[in-house]
Design an enzyme around this catalytic site. Structure first.
Site, PDB file in Angstrom:
ATOM      1  N   ARG B 273       0.854  -1.189   0.000  1.00  6.49           N
ATOM      2  CA  ARG B 273       0.000   0.000   0.000  1.00  6.49           C
ATOM      3  C   ARG B 273       0.888   1.236   0.000  1.00  6.49           C
ATOM      4  O   ARG B 273       1.500   1.560   1.006  1.00  6.49           O
ATOM      5  CB  ARG B 273      -0.886  -0.023   1.250  1.00  6.49           C
ATOM      6  CG  ARG B 273      -2.034   0.956   1.206  1.00  6.49           C
ATOM      7  CD  ARG B 273      -2.729   0.976   2.554  1.00  6.49           C
ATOM      8  NE  ARG B 273      -1.917   1.654   3.541  1.00  6.49           N
ATOM      9  CZ  ARG B 273      -1.846   1.314   4.823  1.00  6.49           C
ATOM     10  NH1 ARG B 273      -2.532   0.305   5.294  1.00  6.49           N
ATOM     11  NH2 ARG B 273      -1.097   2.005   5.659  1.00  6.49           N
ATOM     12  N   HIS B 277      -3.346   4.406   4.923  1.00 10.16           N
ATOM     13  CA  HIS B 277      -4.592   3.618   4.965  1.00 10.16           C
ATOM     14  C   HIS B 277      -5.751   4.430   4.397  1.00 10.16           C
ATOM     15  O   HIS B 277      -6.482   3.996   3.510  1.00 10.16           O
ATOM     16  CB  HIS B 277      -4.870   3.188   6.410  1.00 10.16           C
ATOM     17  CG  HIS B 277      -6.223   2.621   6.646  1.00 10.16           C
ATOM     18  ND1 HIS B 277      -6.670   1.473   6.017  1.00 10.16           N
ATOM     19  CD2 HIS B 277      -7.241   3.037   7.437  1.00 10.16           C
ATOM     20  CE1 HIS B 277      -7.918   1.208   6.419  1.00 10.16           C
ATOM     21  NE2 HIS B 277      -8.281   2.153   7.276  1.00 10.16           N
ATOM     22  N   TYR B 286       4.511   4.452  11.286  1.00  9.19           N
ATOM     23  CA  TYR B 286       4.745   3.012  11.407  1.00  9.19           C
ATOM     24  C   TYR B 286       5.583   2.399  10.287  1.00  9.19           C
ATOM     25  O   TYR B 286       5.759   1.192  10.253  1.00  9.19           O
ATOM     26  CB  TYR B 286       3.411   2.259  11.539  1.00  9.19           C
ATOM     27  CG  TYR B 286       2.388   2.528  10.448  1.00  9.19           C
ATOM     28  CD1 TYR B 286       2.441   1.833   9.244  1.00  9.19           C
ATOM     29  CD2 TYR B 286       1.378   3.468  10.632  1.00  9.19           C
ATOM     30  CE1 TYR B 286       1.506   2.073   8.253  1.00  9.19           C
ATOM     31  CE2 TYR B 286       0.435   3.716   9.649  1.00  9.19           C
ATOM     32  CZ  TYR B 286       0.505   3.016   8.459  1.00  9.19           C
ATOM     33  OH  TYR B 286      -0.423   3.259   7.486  1.00  9.19           O
TER      34      TYR B 286
END
Lengths: 334, 383
Positions: B273, B277, B286
């Site tokens: 990705r 998100h 992260y």
């Protein structure tokens, strides 16, 4: 071959007959669940269906309630009318997400283009000496979810009629079967099933003038017995059997309360956050000027369902109903 | 207490012969995925030129769609957009591998798959712009509503495929889920039902590395997500999710297998990705830039373009045509999304049940009166 049910028929037989007749009339009706096939269900409600209609129409599934209901959603998407059996009330909880997030709102989220014509049959309530997780009254959870219809029969006739109506409904129905009434009997004839009004209509089981007992499912026989006993005290009690918790029949309930001026709601489910609070509020909002006393509730205690040896203390019985009726002698200032 | 510990049990403890049902019914070896993700691009495998050019054009369009939708989020035209930038190969292959009568079960990140299957780009964004929930009739395109709860659409795919097979229809269901979704109970139940019923379903897991912020290593201890298939008795396939040709081939094999009655398949497409998100997420908390850059080098469009150019399938004209088609789509999408959606508040009550209940009719009357009163106030104010 169709066999004639021996008279008198039980509620269990009427439910089985309702599924069998629906399956015979409509090939899109499919029954699925754990143990519904060869065993005929732990309560034998699906007895003989797999033999008569084949395992593709009455299917033993893997033991997984979310999977049972989730696959039923997909089957309904493809035009079938699944009738799902949840073995016991508390076993249905793993399927809650499917019920709340998909079954209840599929019609709404697709703006009417995808209906969910499925029935979730849940044997519910106590009084059969079941151990933990086998006696919950979970109706309040279902009632709180828009999009679901919530139905519970109290008589053999209604068990047949309401289940046929539930299977025929284009919207999902949570069909709560009061398991301690499974073996209740009636002279009901499967050859000439009684006409039952559509889902959403309450019925006056016993006419009376001095107070209304508003009840449903397993508490209906309790209230009828209490009404008979109350005649000795000079009370002429009317008993209204709701039959359908959603949609709720305000009309029948309020017409009764306006006639009698007093009401007690009776159910096994907990009092706090239970159906009785909603019903009492609705009645009060609509009938306030007709009421001679506050609307009272007789419910199960606000405790996790007790062990079998103590359940008789928890379940509302005739005496507890009569005590509440006595409290209806309420006068201003008392 | 084990059998050996039973009182009186000697060295030669009683060991019953298991009944036949206890014996393993399937040799797990053929079900196991390859140790490395399957790849086609960069190998000598023959390629179908027409299919590759179609994949290419759709990837270009899909990338542009992702960029446009992300921009619309920044402009406040979309409430949220979970971008599939970097994952376009999976999205496009999933859509192109299905026949008309087949069904697609997308998750919330799979808008692009729905568009590639032919859904109106604006309709596909209905949920994400906050205009009702599903802006299309699922039956019309055989696309289930975009599913927000994780993995709950997987049992639906199984049930639909099972129902279709019971009716004797030639229908395959393709269900899409992310790596995080494989931890959900519904994932397990769906795969188990599918295998027991031998339902014509294909499960496509897009392993994009993170469930919001949680990396795969904290999601599962399985050797790969494709390995999970073995426990259910279905084949697991591992594929490079950025290799459009490989994803299409593996999906096509699984769909064909389902179509001929071979049962379900679990496919793990390893991808990444590139974006956060959603716009509500800060991916820098992260993961490190170097990781993202490494995956950018393995971009699905870049590697397909390089391969097709070197094979002489793709020239500048074809590239330009694809880019122009994508730009036209984006301009149209932008223009249509800039118009305010017209919503009827009365629709709030229209589809709760097939027929409005007495209670809903009362509430509808209440809202109608409120709206009328509001209009009167506005008229008063304008006077």
């Amino acid at each position: 071959m169709t066999t004639v049910a021996a008279k008198p028929a039980t509620m269990a037989q009427a439910l089985q007959r309702a599924m069998r007749d629906a399956m015979a009339e409509d090939p899109s009706v499919h029954v699925l669940g754990e143990d519904v096939g060869a065993l005929g269900g732990v309560f034998r409600i699906t007895d003989g269906l797999a033999k008569e209609f084949g395992e593709d129409r009455c299917t033993d599934t893997p033991l997984a309630e979310a999977g049972i209901l989730g696959t039923a959603v997909g089957m309904a998407m493809y035009g079938l009318r699944p009738v799902v059996e949840m073995q016991f009330d508390a076993f249905a909880y793993p399927a809650f997400e499917q019920l709340i997030s998909h079954v209840a709102r599929m019609r709404n989220r697709t703006r009417g283009s995808m209906a969910m014509p499925l029935v979730v049959r849940v044997p519910y309530g106590g009084g059969i000496g079941g151990v933990e997780h086998h006696s919950d009254s979970s109706e309040a959870y279902y009632m709180a979810t828009p999009g679901l219809q919530v139905v519970t029969p109290a008589t053999v006739e209604d068990a047949y009629g309401l289940l046929r109506a539930a299977i025929a409904s284009d919207d999902p129905v949570v069909f709560l079967e009061p398991k301690r009434l499974y073996w209740s009997k009636s002279s009901w004839s499967p050859q000439a099933p009684t006409e039952v009004p559509p889902i959403g209509k309450a019925v006056v089981r016993r006419p009376g003038r001095s107070a209304t007992l508003i009840t449903y499912g397993p508490s209906v026989p309790v209230c009828l017995e209490a009404a008979e006993a109350a005649t000795a005290e000079g009370w002429d009690l009317e008993v209204v059997d709701l039959r359908s918790l959603v949609p709720f029949d305000d009309e029948t309930v309020c017409a009764s309360v306006r006639r009698t001026g007093r009401a007690v709601v009776v159910h096994e489910s907990t009092g706090f956050g239970g159906p009785g609070g909603e019903i009492a509020a609705r009645v009060t909002e609509r009938c306030f000027h007709h009421l001679e006393a506050p609307v009272l509730r007789v419910a199960g205690f606000d405790i996790p369902y007790p062990p079998p040896m103590l359940e008789k203390h928890h379940l509302p019985g005739v005496d507890r109903v009569l005590d509440a009726v006595a409290r209806l002698q309420w006068e201003a200032g008392s | 207490m084990t059998v050996q510990e039973l009182p009186g049990a000697g060295a030669a403890a009683y060991r019953p012969t298991p009944p036949p049902a206890w014996r393993p019914r399937t040799d797990p070896a053929p079900l196991l995925p390859d140790p490395e993700p399957y790849r086609v691009l960069g190998t000598d495998a023959p390629l179908d030129r027409d299919l590759m050019l179609r994949l290419y054009a759709e990837l270009i369009r899909g990338r542009r769609y992702n960029a446009q939708a992300t921009a619309l989020t920044k402009q406040g035209r979309l409430a949220v957009y979970p971008s599939s930038t970097g994952q376009e190969a999976c999205e496009v292959a999933a859509a192109l591998v299905l026949q008309d009568q087949d069904w697609l079960f997308p998750s919330y990140r799979d808008t692009l798959a729905a568009v590639a299957r032919g859904l109106d780009p604006v309709q596909a964004l209905t949920l994400l712009r906050g205009d009702w929930h599903t802006g299309y009739d699922p039956h019309e395109h055989r696309i289930a509503p975009l599913c927000t709860p994780l993995a709950t659409q997987l049992p639906h795919a199984v049930g639909l495929a099972h129902a279709a097979r019971l009716k004797g229809d030639d229908v395959v269901a393709l269900a899409m889920v992310g790596d995080g979704g494989t931890s959900e109970g519904d994932f397990h139940e769906a795969l188990n039902f599918a295998a027991v019923w031998q339902a014509p379903v294909v499960f496509l897991v897009q392993n994009n590395g993170f469930a919001i912020s949680v990396p795969l290593a904290k999601q599962t201890a399985a050797p790969s997500l494709a390995h999970k298939a073995v426990g259910y008795g279905m084949p697991g396939r591992l594929v490079d999710g950025n290799d459009a040709a490989a994803v299409h081939e593996v999906l096509a094999d699984a769909v064909a297998r389902a179509r001929r009655g071979g049962g379900p398949t679990l496919i793990e497409a390893v991808t990444y990705r590139i974006e956060a998100h959603t716009n509500a997420d800060d991916a820098t908390r992260y993961r490190v830039d170097a990781e993202v850059e490494a995956w950018r080098a393995h971009d699905p469009i870049r590697i397909l373009e390089a391969e097709l150019t070197s094979r002489g399938f793709l020239d500048d004209d074809a590239k330009r045509a694809a880019a122009e088609a994508a730009e036209t789509m984006a301009a149209e999408l932008r223009e249509r999304m800039n118009a305010d959606a017209e919503l009827d508040p009365m629709d709030l009550f229209a589809h709760v049940y097939a027929e409005r209940t007495a209670q809903l009719r009362e509430q509808e009357a209440q809202l109608r009166a409120e709206l009328a009163a509001h209009e009167d106030e506005e008229a008063e104010g304008n006077r």
